[in-house]
Motif scaffolding. Structure first.
Motif, PDB file in Angstrom:
ATOM      1  N   HIS A 112      -7.411   8.452  -1.244  1.00 28.72           N
ATOM      2  CA  HIS A 112      -6.407   7.932  -0.314  1.00 28.72           C
ATOM      3  C   HIS A 112      -5.110   7.501  -0.992  1.00 28.72           C
ATOM      4  CE1 HIS A 112      -5.469   4.726   3.015  1.00 28.72           C
ATOM      5  NE2 HIS A 112      -4.434   5.461   2.696  1.00 28.72           N
ATOM      6  N   HIS A 141       0.850  -1.190   0.000  1.00 31.34           N
ATOM      7  CA  HIS A 141       0.000   0.000   0.000  1.00 31.34           C
ATOM      8  C   HIS A 141       0.885   1.239   0.000  1.00 31.34           C
ATOM      9  CE1 HIS A 141      -2.677   3.160   0.965  1.00 31.34           C
ATOM     10  NE2 HIS A 141      -2.224   3.313   2.193  1.00 31.34           N
ATOM     11  N   HIS A 185       1.081   5.721  -1.630  1.00 33.45           N
ATOM     12  CA  HIS A 185       0.355   6.882  -2.153  1.00 33.45           C
ATOM     13  C   HIS A 185       1.119   7.468  -3.347  1.00 33.45           C
ATOM     14  CE1 HIS A 185      -0.946   7.576   2.343  1.00 33.45           C
ATOM     15  NE2 HIS A 185      -1.487   6.487   1.845  1.00 33.45           N
TER      16      HIS A 185
HETATM   17 ZN   LIG Z   1      -2.413   5.105   3.111  1.00 31.09          ZN
END
Ligand SMILES: [Zn+2]
Length: 234
Positions: free
Chosen positions: A165, A102, A104
């Motif tokens: 997100h 995960h 960004h």
């Molecule tokens: Zn995050």
């Protein structure tokens, strides 16, 4: 089959390497992002919460079980990532998933913030390795809303945007999941540039079907959303 301690050490080192690359590429700022790997049936290695991926060291990586309980950690100061439920949900939903990343990445995340899925089939690499990239519905970080939204995308997707997100990729191994994150950001950039130039042109149904045949030839593991629509017999 239990993974030997020496292999655990190697996997921890690989997690650190991936964390360093995510930071170098600008895909994570400050303490953003998290990485997990399924080691065997009920053991997982996860990155700690509140730690920059640029400073990640093997002794910070935590061994947990499927319930998220700590089995072993070298340094008591570190606790598992706050996004652990999102990672564990990936492993619960699909047996073939052995790693999750995960981050960004800024351009892909801009699409997630703008609410624009990366779902046009415009270039072979993205078609072969990602397929279309959906947006998993927004959930408050660290709540059950996030794993539920991710689970809705997992049947057909290994790469997804998380609304307002960031992004999540999964794979049959850590490097595959990591490469999907790189490919996603690259594809997001190209799509953004193409739209400045008047808009992307999608490949034809036949061209897309041929890309999917290549995916099979390359034996790319995981799920792909395009088969139902584009795969052709023969
Ligand atoms: Zn995050």
């Amino acid at each position: 089959m239990k993974v030997k301690m020496s292999n655990l050490k190697e996997i921890k080192e690989e997690i650190c390497e991936v964390g360093h690359r995510l930071w170098q590429l600008g895909f994570v700022a400050a303490n953003d992002g998290n990485i997990s790997v399924k080691v065997d049936e009920d053991r997982y290695l996860v990155t700690p919460t509140g730690t920059s991926k640029s400073f990640l060291k093997p002794n910070m990586i935590i061994l947990i079980n499927g319930k998220g309980e700590i089995i072993e950690r070298e340094d008591e100061r570190y606790r598992p990532s706050s996004e652990l439920p999102m990672h564990m949900r990936c492993y619960e939903e699909r047996d073939d998933i052995k790693a999750a990343v995960h981050a960004h990445p800024p351009v892909a995340t801009a699409f997630a913030i703008a609410g624009i899925p990366l779902d046009s089939y415009t270039m072979p690499e993205a078609i072969i390795f990602l397929g279309s990239v959906p947006i998993a519905q927004y959930g408050t970080p660290s709540t059950q809303e996030v794993p539920d939204a991710v689970a809705a995308c997992l049947p057909d997707h290994d790469t997804m945007l998380l609304e307002n997100h960031g992004a999540l990729t999964v794979g049959a191994d850590l490097i595959t999941a990591y490469y999907r994150m790189e490919t996603l950001e690259h594809f997001a950039k190209l799509t953004y540039y193409a739209r400045q130039l008047g808009g992307e042109r999608e490949l034809s149904q036949k061209q897309i079907a041929d890309c999917l045949k290549l995916r099979e030839k390359f034996q790319v593991p995981g799920r792909h959303p395009g088969y139902k629509k584009y795969a052709r017999k023969g």
